[in-house]
Every structure is written in C-alpha cells, then in structure tokens.
Motif scaffolding. Structure first.
Motif, PDB file in Angstrom:
ATOM      1  N   ASP A   1       0.840  -1.200   0.000  1.00  0.00           N
ATOM      2  CA  ASP A   1       0.000   0.000   0.000  1.00  0.00           C
ATOM      3  C   ASP A   1       0.874   1.249   0.000  1.00  0.00           C
TER       4      ASP A   1
ATOM      5  N   ILE B   1     -15.610   4.376  -6.488  1.00  0.00           N
ATOM      6  CA  ILE B   1     -16.385   3.957  -5.322  1.00  0.00           C
ATOM      7  C   ILE B   1     -16.145   4.908  -4.157  1.00  0.00           C
ATOM      8  N   LYS B   2     -14.885   5.246  -3.928  1.00  0.00           N
ATOM      9  CA  LYS B   2     -14.559   6.140  -2.813  1.00  0.00           C
ATOM     10  C   LYS B   2     -15.146   7.526  -3.020  1.00  0.00           C
TER      11      LYS B   2
ATOM     12  N   ARG C   1     -20.446   4.572 -13.393  1.00  0.00           N
ATOM     13  CA  ARG C   1     -19.633   3.454 -13.897  1.00  0.00           C
ATOM     14  C   ARG C   1     -19.739   3.357 -15.415  1.00  0.00           C
TER      15      ARG C   1
ATOM     16  N   SER D   1      -7.040   4.840   2.844  1.00  0.00           N
ATOM     17  CA  SER D   1      -6.861   3.400   2.982  1.00  0.00           C
ATOM     18  C   SER D   1      -6.923   3.026   4.456  1.00  0.00           C
TER      19      SER D   1
ATOM     20  N   ALA E   1     -11.698   1.954 -10.616  1.00  0.00           N
ATOM     21  CA  ALA E   1     -12.946   1.485 -10.009  1.00  0.00           C
ATOM     22  C   ALA E   1     -12.972   1.820  -8.521  1.00  0.00           C
ATOM     23  N   GLU E   2     -11.837   1.612  -7.848  1.00  0.00           N
ATOM     24  CA  GLU E   2     -11.748   1.928  -6.418  1.00  0.00           C
ATOM     25  C   GLU E   2     -11.932   3.425  -6.188  1.00  0.00           C
ATOM     26  N   GLU E   3     -11.323   4.227  -7.053  1.00  0.00           N
ATOM     27  CA  GLU E   3     -11.439   5.677  -6.917  1.00  0.00           C
ATOM     28  C   GLU E   3     -12.887   6.124  -7.077  1.00  0.00           C
TER      29      GLU E   3
ATOM     30  N   GLU F   1      -4.267  -3.155 -13.275  1.00  0.00           N
ATOM     31  CA  GLU F   1      -4.067  -2.413 -12.030  1.00  0.00           C
ATOM     32  C   GLU F   1      -4.691  -1.022 -12.135  1.00  0.00           C
TER      33      GLU F   1
ATOM     34  N   ASP G   1      -8.400   9.781  -1.156  1.00  0.00           N
ATOM     35  CA  ASP G   1      -7.486   8.662  -1.398  1.00  0.00           C
ATOM     36  C   ASP G   1      -7.140   8.024  -0.055  1.00  0.00           C
TER      37      ASP G   1
ATOM     38  N   GLU H   1      -8.443  -1.393 -11.808  1.00  0.00           N
ATOM     39  CA  GLU H   1      -8.797  -1.592 -10.401  1.00  0.00           C
ATOM     40  C   GLU H   1      -8.723  -0.270  -9.641  1.00  0.00           C
ATOM     41  N   ASP H   2      -7.670   0.497  -9.896  1.00  0.00           N
ATOM     42  CA  ASP H   2      -7.514   1.778  -9.212  1.00  0.00           C
ATOM     43  C   ASP H   2      -8.641   2.742  -9.575  1.00  0.00           C
TER      44      ASP H   2
END
Length: 460
Positions: free
Chosen positions: A82, A274-275, A351, A284, A270-272, A264, A282, A267-268
């Motif tokens: 991380d 959602i957050k 999305r 964690s 999609a995570e961004e 990667e 940013d 994934e980043d």
C-alpha cells in the motif's frame, strides 16, 4: 508439495486471504528476534501476500518486522505494498538493502514506486539504480502523471521485419537484458516504428526458416505516450489486449504496456469511483486517525450544507407539521426512498461513463429508461406506502399524499441520478466526485417539498 501450494489449492470461504496463523507466527518470530524462522516462514509466499501481511499489522510491528527481515527483504514486495506505507517501510531499510531490493524491478514498477515516495526516499531509489535504469526512470518521470509514459516499461523485445524465426529465437537465447515477462515480439522498421507484432505462441510454433513478417500480426494497436492511463486500461479491456507498444510523438517505439499494469489501472479507477461516490478521498485502512479525519471532513461538511437546505424547506411547512403531527413521522420515508433510488441510478451512470458505455449517442435512451423506471417504481411503492399511511393513521388522504409524493420523488431521483453525472461530465468535472452531493440534495429537497406541499394542499 509446499505449504503455499496447499493453501492455493484448498477451496475455502476466504480463499487467498492471509492466514491469521501466519500473521501470529511472523509476529512471534519478530518478538523473539528469530530471523531464520522469519525468512523460512516468508519464503513460500508471493510478494503480494507479504504486502497484505504488512497491512494487517500495526506500525510498531511493521517497524520491527522490516528491521528483522533486513538484507533478505524482497524488492517485489515494494511494488505490491500500500502506497501509504511505503515511506514508513523505506525508513527502516538500509541503503544496501534498498539497492538490492530495487535492482530487479522493471522500470514501470520503479516509476510507480517513486511516485508514492517523498523526495528524500525518491533520491535513495534513483541513486540505487544502475545508470541505464536511472536514465530510463528519469525519462519516464518527465512524462505527465497518469499517462502511458508513466505506465509503460522500457524493457521490451523488438526485431526487424527481415529476421527469420530462427534468428529471433537465437537472439532471445543470447540476449541477457530481456524483460522478466513478455508476450510479444514487436516488429519495427529501420526508423523504430512498430509495424506489427508476433505473439510468442506463433513464434514457438513456426519453423526456424519462416520469416517473421509472414507470421506478423499487422492488426495491432499502438498507444501514444501521452495517452491517459484510464484510456489505456479501457483499450486493453475493450480489445482483449495482452500487451501494446508505446510510441512517442514521432511514432518511434519507446516502451510497452502489459496486461498486469492495465488491469491495475482499471482496479484503481474502479476503487477511486467507489470512494468518491462515498465522499472519500485517497483513503486506505492503513491511514492514521488524523489523516482519515482530514479526508472525510470536507464531504461531511458538504453533507451538512445539503441537510441545512433540506431543513429550510421543512421550515416553510412548520404550520402544516404542527397541525398534523403524523407528517413529521412519515416524511423521512419519502426522502430516504428518493435518496436510495437516486444512488442506484447514479452508481450505474458513473460506472457507465467510466467504461464509455454511456455516451451522447445513447444518453437520451438511457434517460428515458431511467424516467420510466422511476415512474414504475414510484407507482408500485405509492400503492404500498399509501396503504401503510392509511392504516397507520386512518386518514385516507394521508395515504394519497404519501403516494403522490413517492411517485414524484422517485421520478425526480431517477432523472437526477442520470442527468447530474451527465452534466458534470459534459463540463469536465469527474462525475464520481460531486454527483452524490447533488443527487442527495435534489432528492431530499424534492421529497420534503412534495410530501409537505401535497399535505398542505390536501389535508388542511
């Protein structure tokens, strides 16, 4: 068979999760200072699993763990760990260990690593690299962030079109500076312009005398070095690519991007999204209390403002609420249903925009669909909530008020959920960043206004 293989082949409810027994064993080795036991415990595990282990333990435990592991520290763990922990880990690594840890990393992993470190640690990394690797990394860092130039690796395999399969294989066998993993041989002309690629499967299944140009796949895609990494990841996913050459402004080959880097990024992203939809930065799980509080506070402040706006609407109907106390009990239902419906539409829209499935070409069709869905759900829940309101307070018109407000708010929620992200995207604002606050405000205000407005008209 090693323990790691046994763990991978077992079918469990929590597959591929770090075993708590391993964590306890590692911490026990750290507490007792048993370095030999620690190295033996870690040896079977993938660097990504060890990176996960880092995230499972406390700061004090991480410090002792890194110090004890010492010279055997696996550099590939740095590429998986991380980003919030990198500076902390590097503080415990000697210059000698850092040098050994980074020398076997591909340039794209080194660039990704350096981006997340503070300036003193960046210098330590650069000084630890060999001259050629340092030049390659510094060149990559000159490209803008979040572009293909930052994402690509400079280690690649290329060959001229006049070579045969045999010549290419001989080259691969004798060359000592090949990437650790590659999937294609990029074919170039004398100006280093990519003209095709030969997958390794085609190379290994062809006779030695076969010309590379005869088995070359000419239908391939090149990535401009300044292309955004989000678009690069989309291209990999859209066209099922495994690797793609990267070219500069003069169409010369400068690097290659592989599927692992593209996935990667996906994934980043999609995570961004959602957050951001949740009003988070940013953040964690490894962030400390103050950092987490600082990141969440602004969005909670925005939510406070929207709540005040909704309260102002309610205040306009204070006489109505005093006359019919039941309204105070029932009005959160309409606003809550609208908020949930708007969030559903909003999530799908954000999305779809990110994956380029929602475009100007189909926007109006999607808007009509969401309008219809909102209307249909509004009618269905209007019947349900209307009967609840009637039987709860034995006021038939109260049931009608609830039903009308529910229909209106769910229709508005569906429209807001699609129109707000479309509008923000149109003006160049990330829809995931601000859509949630706008949609929540709209559904709260419309929900309260509709319910209390209909109540004032029909019940007083």
């Amino acid at each position: 068979m090693s323990e790691a293989v046994l763990i991978d082949t077992e079918i469990t409810e929590r597959a591929y999760e770090i075993d708590s027994a391993l964590i306890l064993a590692v911490l026990n080795a750290v507490d007792t200072g048993d370095r030999e036991a620690l190295v033996e415990l870690l040896e079977p595990f993938h660097p990504a699993d060890i990176a996960d282990l880092y995230e499972q333990i406390s700061t004090k435990e991480r410090t002792a763990f890194t110090a004890l592991w010492g010279k055997d520290f696996d550099g590939e763990v740095l590429a998986e760990i991380d980003e919030g922990l990198l500076d902390e880990v590097f503080e415990e690594l000697s210059d000698e260990v850092v040098s050994e840890a980074v020398k076997d990393l591909d340039t794209d992993d080194v660039v990704d690593l350096i981006e997340d470190l503070n300036e003193p640690q960046q210098e330590r990394i650069l000084e630890a690299l060999e001259t050629t690797d340092r030049v390659a990394v510094e060149k990559a860092l000159n490209y803008p962030e979040l572009t293909a130039g930052r994402l690509m690796q400079r280690e690649l395999v290329m060959a001229p079109t006049h070579w045969t399969v045999g010549q290419t294989i001989d080259y691969l066998r004798t060359e000592t500076d090949l990437p650790d993993q590659f999937y294609d041989v990029v074919m170039v002309d004398p100006k280093l312009t990519p003209v095709g690629k030969v997958p390794l499967a085609s190379l290994m299944s062809s006779a030695r005398k076969t010309k590379m140009s005869d088995i070359m796949d000419q239908e391939f895609r090149v990535i401009p070095v300044l292309q955004s990494q989000e678009d690069v990841a989309y291209a990999f996913n859209q066209y099922n690519m495994v690797s793609a050459p990267v070219v500069d402004e003069e169409n010369r080959l400068v690097g290659v991007i592989t599927i692992d880097d593209a996935m990667e990024v996906l994934e980043d992203e999609a995570e961004e999204d959602i957050k951001r939809l949740a009003g988070l930065g940013d953040e964690s799980l490894t962030d400390n209390m103050w950092s987490t509080t600082r990141q969440r506070f602004p969005w909670l402040a925005v939510n406070l403002v929207t709540s005040v706006l909704a309260s102002i609407v309610i205040a306009q109907f204070s006489d109505t609420i005093e006359a019919i106390v039941a309204l105070a009990v029932l009005m959160p239902i309409v606003a809550s249903m609208g908020g949930n419906a708007g969030t559903q539409t909003l999530t799908v829209a954000v999305r779809a925009l990110a994956t380029k499935d929602l475009t100007p070409a189909n926007a109006w069709r999607v808007i009509r669909r969401e309008l219809s869905v909102g209307l249909l759900n509004g009618l269905l829940f209007a019947v349900i909530i209307g009967f609840i309101g009637y039987y709860w307070y034995s006021l038939p018109m109260l049931g009608v008020v609830l039903a009308l407000a529910m229909i209106g708010n769910l229709v508005v929620a569906g429209l807001a959920g699609i129109l707000v992200p479309l509008g923000l995207d149109k003006v160049g604002i990330d829809p995931a960043l601000a859509s949630g606050a706008f949609v929540t405000t709209v559904t709260d205000i419309v929900g309260f206004f509709a319910f209390l407005g209909f109540a004032a008209l029909l019940l007083l």
